[in-house]
Design an enzyme around this catalytic site. Structure first.
Site, PDB file in Angstrom:
ATOM      1  N   CYS A 116     -22.006  -1.420  -1.410  1.00 56.84           N
ATOM      2  CA  CYS A 116     -21.155  -2.045  -2.305  1.00 56.84           C
ATOM      3  C   CYS A 116     -21.250  -1.263  -3.663  1.00 56.84           C
ATOM      4  O   CYS A 116     -22.214  -1.076  -4.035  1.00 56.84           O
ATOM      5  CB  CYS A 116     -21.410  -3.557  -2.359  1.00 56.84           C
ATOM      6  SG  CYS A 116     -20.592  -4.195  -3.911  1.00 56.84           S
ATOM      7  N   CYS A 143      -3.248  20.725 -10.152  1.00 53.42           N
ATOM      8  CA  CYS A 143      -2.631  19.407  -9.228  1.00 53.42           C
ATOM      9  C   CYS A 143      -4.182  18.608  -8.617  1.00 53.42           C
ATOM     10  O   CYS A 143      -5.090  19.683  -8.503  1.00 53.42           O
ATOM     11  CB  CYS A 143      -1.610  19.171  -8.308  1.00 53.42           C
ATOM     12  SG  CYS A 143      -1.948  19.760  -6.724  1.00 53.42           S
ATOM     13  N   ASN A 174       0.794  -1.123  -0.185  1.00 57.04           N
ATOM     14  CA  ASN A 174      -0.117   0.152  -0.070  1.00 57.04           C
ATOM     15  C   ASN A 174       0.955   1.177   0.023  1.00 57.04           C
ATOM     16  O   ASN A 174       1.811   1.503   1.113  1.00 57.04           O
ATOM     17  CB  ASN A 174      -0.884  -0.052   1.276  1.00 57.04           C
ATOM     18  CG  ASN A 174      -1.778   1.249   1.387  1.00 57.04           C
ATOM     19  OD1 ASN A 174      -1.673   1.999   0.688  1.00 57.04           O
ATOM     20  ND2 ASN A 174      -2.669   1.071   2.314  1.00 57.04           N
TER      21      ASN A 174
END
Lengths: 402, 402
Positions: free
Chosen positions: A248, A224, A148
């Site tokens: 979900c 950005c 991660n």
């Protein structure tokens, strides 16, 4: 006599087993047989040449030097519904090197998107992807990281690989592609790329699966990810689709395939210098609408490296002869201080949040809107983004996910 | 003693071989392990549910009845760069049945597009595709035909499968998708679908790999493939890209992935009744431009079944209450008798051919143009398409390929 018969029997059994083993191994070999490596891309029009249809882009006048693709290294962060297809397209195009970052495992619940197959369930996404991609094109170099990127240690390692993982020793990669599904990871990529002055492309698909976008970010030259609220494509569908906690997310192989396709197309145009590279391209699947735009950076961006890159970009531009002004500089300034709320409601922002919000809303083309707005707080009422001191943490808290 | 040692040695060898065999078989089994069939689509949010992200489309308010997908049969004609990805997307979406038609073999030269892998080189495309797709989703029914639909015998069989290959006994398929790369095959599909009154969608990618389109054709309601010159997306690139005889076409996984994505998205919207179904959607990859339009049928179409379907459609429409007029009927009539040549040059038509051409040019939206025009012949100067008696054979002779 008995032992002789036993010996003959055993010998026969050994021969049988050896033959069976040989047969299975041959089959196995065939299954894993991928083509041999190719030293130099050829334009020869024969069935056995995996690059003939790509090299034809030269003869067709589309790309001047297609072989140049082998000199580029691209990092793909997130190897899910968009990232895996993105990596496969780049692999089949013969990219020089791919760096893949993900910490997820393949699940059967991912089978509604392209790329991964049920027999890979349980494997790490980067390892499963590398195995498939190497079989497809052994000419591509792979470097995979099963972690991660948002944790402190991993972030440092990620920065290191972006800045030194290119094809030449200790050279940076040529492009970073964000194919992640959450705000934290996007912000980590944004932070790294601002600090390194690294061009990157962002991609995203909505929670209801029917819109998506890609965006090219050149630190100092374009907005950005921290300059303004992220832009998303207006879905023009009613409010019951608003994102709810714990629900979900839906996904479709179609929307993700289209987003990966326009992302890699933009990568090819950017790296191989053909066509018009899009700074922002949206996809509204309900109405087949594809808005485009470009956005200048915010001089008061929260990210100090973004501000630093802006200074450097301005300096570089001021030293160029007049006719060479950049494309984005010609685009309309988008952050206005006086702006009405005539924008469309999208799934990420509720009507209440929108009404309660202050701060500027960029003047956006039809079909594009912001993923969230900055709500009025005690002190900041009427204050614009440029002047506000909202931290990224606050923004992140607002964005449950993208 | 010697024979005892020999027996022990052989027994050991047998045990070794059996263990090795067992190991290989287990690996082989694992490699081919696809998930078990699922009786009923579940919306349960667990990692092991391959349909959870699709069923979430219901909860998100996008699709009313997602399970209905299992009741549809779709025929995909052409399993190449667009057709294979189309079939994979439909498979992952859980379509009821897929009928695949192709007569080609997988070659290494196809590896610059998604789907097929080098170890499949030499296999028939339909068989290789069926094997991969069954592994991905065993719930889908497959019917594959390894033949060229344009020969007389095969065409009859193709007609038969389209009209009787649906999920219910002797019912027609729900949709035919054209993913072929040549004019003859498109015309064969057009002829079959006109006769059967079968809705179909056409797709195409240009020879220079940087544009493509999809089109929905409802016999009698919209223009068929013989009503007018096929529409293509203007590439806005210079003339050196004009198609030349014998030149290998270029292709890109990006353009083909985008075209497959917008095609299957249109299929899902059409079958599951959500969003706006596009009658024509183009993709210009050089400029990221996506033109849309709709086109009424030509009352003087060369295809008698098209004219018959038009009569039936008119009759059906006239019997409907006024407010229910079809979408296309509201669109502008596109075939004009007086029309100037203010259209863009595309790769399929040379400037000379365009100048030498007569006949009407449809009044098309920006970015869409015709694949060819009808040249002036001795007798037909000034004659419009409606009045001309140019046969399909003549048109086909003009179209070397699309």
């Amino acid at each position: 006599m008995a032992s002789e018969r036993l010996i003959e029997g055993l010998k026969g059994r050994v021969r049988e087993l050896e033959a069976e083993l040989e047969r299975l191994k041959r089959r196995d070999l065939h299954h894993d047989t991928h083509r041999v490596k190719i030293e130099k891309m050829s334009a020869e029009v024969v069935d056995s040449n995996p690059y003939s249809r790509l090299m034809a882009l030269k003869r067709m006048g589309i790309v001047e030097d297609y072989e140049k693709i082998r000199t580029f290294a691209v990092a793909v962060v997130g190897v899910g519904g968009v990232g895996s297809v993105t990596a496969e397209m780049l692999t089949r195009c013969g990219i020089g090197k791919l760096l893949l970052f993900d910490y997820d495992k393949v699940e059967l619940a991912n089978m509604n998107r392209l790329f991964f197959q049920p027999h890979q369930a349980g494997l790490s996404k980067v390892e499963a992807a590398e195995h498939t991609l190497r079989n497809i094109n052994p000419d591509v170099q792979f470097e995979v990281h099963n972690y991660n990127i948002t944790t402190i240690d991993n972030f440092q390692h990620f920065m290191d690989r972006i800045s030194k993982g290119g094809l030449k020793a200790d050279s940076p990669v040529d492009l970073v592609l964000s194919c992640v599904d959450n705000f934290e990871a996007r912000m980590a990529i944004n932070t790294a790329c601002n600090e390194l002055g690294q061009a990157w492309m962002e991609s995203g698909v909505s929670e209801n699966a029917v819109s998506g976008h890609i965006q090219l970010i050149k630190p100092g030259e374009t907005a950005c990810f921290a300059c303004a609220p992220p832009l998303v494509v207006a879905a023009n569908i009613d409010e019951k689709t608003l994102k709810r906690e714990g629900v979900c997310a839906a996904s479709l192989p179609t929307t993700m395939g289209v987003v990966a396709g326009i992302l890699v197309q933009n990568v090819l145009k950017y790296l191989l210098n053909f066509g018009t590279v899009s700074f922002y391209l949206g996809y509204n699947a309900m109405q087949d609408f594809f808005p485009t735009m470009a956005m200048k950076p915010n001089p008061h961006c929260d990210d100090k490296y973004c501000r630093k890159q802006q200074e450097e970009y301005k300096l570089k531009e001021s030293m160029k002869p007049k006719q060479e002004t950049a494309v984005v500089a010609e685009e309309e300034e988008i952050v206005h201080e006086d702006n009405d709320w005539g924008i469309e409601l999208v799934s990420e922002v509720s009507e209440e949040e929108l009404k309660a919000a202050s701060g500027p809303v960029p003047d956006l083309p039809e079909g594009i809107t912001v993923a969230y707005t900055i709500p009025i707080t005690e002190a900041s009422s009427g204050v614009t983004v440029e002047e506000s001191d909202h931290s990224l943490d606050e923004l992140m808290a607002q964005m449950k996910s993208m």
